[in-house]
Design a protein around this motif. Structure first.
Motif, short mmCIF file in Angstrom:
data_model
loop_
_atom_site.label_atom_id
_atom_site.label_comp_id
_atom_site.label_asym_id
_atom_site.label_seq_id
_atom_site.Cartn_x
_atom_site.Cartn_y
_atom_site.Cartn_z
N TYR A 13 0.82 -1.21 0.00
CA TYR A 13 0.00 0.00 0.00
C TYR A 13 0.87 1.27 0.00
N LYS A 14 0.42 2.26 -0.74
CA LYS A 14 1.04 3.58 -0.67
C LYS A 14 0.55 4.27 0.60
N PRO A 15 1.40 5.05 1.26
CA PRO A 15 0.97 5.72 2.50
C PRO A 15 -0.29 6.56 2.31
N GLU A 16 -0.38 7.25 1.17
CA GLU A 16 -1.53 8.12 0.94
C GLU A 16 -2.83 7.33 0.72
N ASN A 17 -2.71 6.02 0.55
CA ASN A 17 -3.89 5.17 0.36
C ASN A 17 -4.31 4.46 1.65
N VAL A 18 -3.69 4.83 2.75
CA VAL A 18 -3.99 4.22 4.04
C VAL A 18 -4.64 5.28 4.94
N GLY A 19 -5.84 4.98 5.42
CA GLY A 19 -6.50 5.84 6.40
C GLY A 19 -6.39 5.22 7.77
N ILE A 20 -6.57 6.04 8.81
CA ILE A 20 -6.48 5.55 10.18
C ILE A 20 -7.59 6.19 11.00
N TYR A 21 -8.26 5.39 11.81
CA TYR A 21 -9.36 5.94 12.60
C TYR A 21 -9.57 5.12 13.87
N GLY A 22 -10.32 5.70 14.81
CA GLY A 22 -10.64 5.01 16.06
C GLY A 22 -11.47 5.90 16.94
N CYS A 23 -12.15 5.28 17.92
CA CYS A 23 -13.02 6.01 18.84
C CYS A 23 -12.53 5.88 20.27
N SER A 24 -12.71 6.95 21.06
CA SER A 24 -12.39 6.96 22.49
C SER A 24 -10.88 6.75 22.68
N ALA A 25 -10.49 5.69 23.39
CA ALA A 25 -9.06 5.40 23.50
C ALA A 25 -8.45 5.20 22.13
N GLY A 26 -9.22 4.59 21.21
CA GLY A 26 -8.75 4.43 19.84
C GLY A 26 -8.53 5.77 19.16
N GLY A 27 -9.43 6.73 19.41
CA GLY A 27 -9.24 8.06 18.87
C GLY A 27 -8.00 8.72 19.45
N GLY A 28 -7.76 8.48 20.75
CA GLY A 28 -6.54 8.99 21.37
C GLY A 28 -5.30 8.38 20.77
N LEU A 29 -5.33 7.07 20.51
CA LEU A 29 -4.18 6.41 19.89
C LEU A 29 -3.95 6.90 18.47
N VAL A 30 -5.03 7.21 17.74
CA VAL A 30 -4.87 7.79 16.41
C VAL A 30 -4.16 9.14 16.51
N ALA A 31 -4.58 9.95 17.48
CA ALA A 31 -3.93 11.25 17.68
C ALA A 31 -2.46 11.08 18.04
N MET A 32 -2.16 10.17 18.96
CA MET A 32 -0.78 9.94 19.38
C MET A 32 0.07 9.39 18.25
N ALA A 33 -0.48 8.44 17.50
CA ALA A 33 0.28 7.79 16.43
C ALA A 33 0.57 8.76 15.29
N THR A 34 -0.44 9.49 14.84
CA THR A 34 -0.21 10.43 13.74
C THR A 34 0.72 11.55 14.17
N ASN A 35 0.63 11.96 15.43
CA ASN A 35 1.52 13.00 15.93
C ASN A 35 2.97 12.52 15.96
N ALA A 36 3.17 11.28 16.43
CA ALA A 36 4.53 10.73 16.47
C ALA A 36 5.09 10.57 15.05
N MET A 37 4.27 10.11 14.11
CA MET A 37 4.72 9.97 12.72
C MET A 37 5.03 11.33 12.11
N SER A 38 4.26 12.34 12.48
CA SER A 38 4.52 13.70 12.00
C SER A 38 5.85 14.21 12.49
N HIS A 39 6.16 13.94 13.76
CA HIS A 39 7.43 14.40 14.35
C HIS A 39 8.63 13.72 13.69
N ARG A 40 8.50 12.44 13.37
CA ARG A 40 9.65 11.72 12.82
C ARG A 40 9.89 12.07 11.35
N GLY A 41 8.88 12.62 10.66
CA GLY A 41 9.01 12.93 9.25
C GLY A 41 8.77 11.70 8.40
#
Length: 433
Positions: A265-293
């Motif tokens: 899969y190409k990165p741009e073809n992958v979506g990520i989602y979740g609710c509650s703790a899952g929504g928090g993990l989506v926020a944490m994961a995308t933020n960490a990936m953003s920081h690493r470049g």
């Protein structure tokens, strides 16, 4: 027509609605034990009486509640116990008419006229676990075996309901290890997006649920979009050698494996989602990936996300006793200590994502979806705000009168609309196949 209730009787009832006699208060280890008995007694009275007679009986038989609350040994529980006095007064006055179709008999909450009959049935019949007669409170934060037992008690009925959903939508599943992490792939009968996939991080306060218990959060979307969903079976808390950031890293590992060499899969073809703790993990994961470049998901959806562990959000307090799905006192007393959330971690942007600076770096287009009847509403609003202020593409999707993770009730029009909006957002932002 609703039975009229004398305001004088109601005021008298406030002096001590709903629990066992004060002399019995010492037999309760916590205010949760005391109040579970109280709610059971209220239920018995409301089954046999109605109108002013019911309120009078409640006043006569349960007048010692406030005194019982004051006698609890753990003084930090006195105020929540007194607040439950107010709630029980609401139950008595709201439910004096047994034919009123718009009131939850154990958790008084306003249900507007525009709420669909299907969702109204869910809301009227919802019973928070902490108000059941068997509720004895969460285990000690360090009792890992007790937390595991609590989780195991809920698994079978939730898995059975999930399997029925799979049949309803004609979906198939496959267990697969991706990036060293167990995942469950949910696949539609007709895949309309063969070059795309969604990563799902399930909710459950970071200690509960599995991909198999949360098909209500994946099956409707997989069916609506016609797309594969990889639901991550991240390791659950509590564990003495584990941390929420390890859960975050497992979500990232699945993304890296799907988009790395041989992942398909190409990165741009992958979506990520979740609710509650899952929504928090989506926020944490995308933020960490953003920081690493480097590679980022094509889009992210945070539903009812936990983004501030310090409880600094407005709705955490304004809706503290009005959220039928989440109890702040439980989180403070038991869940956060079990998760190892310290004051330092609560202010750390790796955990509480809203405290980070999002300027000057890439971040995927993000949808924040929440209901107006949940304590996490402000967490979601703030997350949307910090992303927009930093110049990132973000939309806020608030559904009035809806409870925490309401989109999981697939039989309701409100859930169907929430799923539809998520699908539209993801289809607009995922890359070309």
């Amino acid at each position: 027509m609703k039975t009229w209730t004398s305001p004088f009787l109601a005021s008298a009832a406030l002096a001590g609605l709903a629990t066992v006699a004060a002399s019995e208060a010492a037999d309760h280890g916590s205010h949760w034990n005391l109040m579970s008995d109280a709610y059971a007694r209220v239920g018995e009275i409301l089954k046999s009486e109605e109108g002013t007679t019911a309120v009078k009986r409640l006043n006569e038989e349960l007048s010692a509640l406030k005194e019982a609350c004051d006698k609890l040994e753990v003084k930090s529980q006195n105020a929540p116990c007194h607040e439950d006095v107010r709630r029980l007064l609401s139950i008595a006055t709201f439910n004096a008419d047994p034919n009123d179709p718009n009131r939850n008999k154990t958790f008084p909450t306003h249900i507007p006229d525009f709420v669909s009959p299907e969702m109204r049935e869910v809301m009227v019949n919802w019973t928070p676990n902490w108000l059941t007669s068997s509720w004895e409170g969460y285990p000690d934060p360090t009792d890992y075996g007790a937390w595991q037992s609590l989780h195991d008690e809920l698994i079978d009925p939730m898995e059975a309901a999930g399997k029925q959903l799979l049949k309803t939508y004609n979906l198939s599943t496959e267990e697969r290890e991706i990036g060293g992490v167990r995942t469950v792939i949910i696949s539609p009968s007709e895949n309309r997006h063969p070059g795309k996939i969604l990563i799902h991080a399930h909710g459950g306060a970071f200690y509960g649920n599995t991909p198999e218990t949360t098909f209500d959060r994946t099956a409707p979307l997989a069916n609506h979009m016609g797309i594969d969903i990889a639901s991550v079976d991240y390791k659950l808390m509590p564990a003495p050698d584990w941390d929420i950031l390890d859960q975050r890293d497992q979500v990232i590992a699945v993304f890296d494996a799907l988009t790395g060499e041989g992942g398909g899969y190409k990165p741009e073809n992958v979506g990520i989602y979740g609710c509650s703790a899952g929504g928090g993990l989506v926020a944490m994961a995308t933020n960490a990936m953003s920081h690493r470049g480097g590679a980022l998901p094509g889009a992210a959806v945070m539903q009812s996300p936990q983004t501030d562990f310090s409880f600094n959000s407005d709705s955490t307090w304004t809706l503290r006793y009005d959220d039928p799905r989440t109890n702040v006192d439980h989180l403070i007393d038991s869940v956060w200590p079990m998760l190892g959330i310290t004051e330092e971690k609560a202010q750390d942007p790796r955990y509480s994502t809203v405290y980070d600076n999002f300027e000057g770096r890439d971040f995927p287009p993000t949808m924040v979806q929440t209901g107006s009847k949940e304590i996490q509403m402000s967490d979601g609003i703030r997350m949307y705000g910090v992303l927009r202020s930093a110049g990132h593409e973000a939309i806020l999707d608030v559904h009035d009168a809806m409870q925490h993770c309401f989109h999981g009730h697939s039989e309701t029009p409100e859930s169907a609309e929430a799923v539809r909006r998520v699908a539209v957002f993801l289809e607009e932002h995922l890359g070309s196949e």
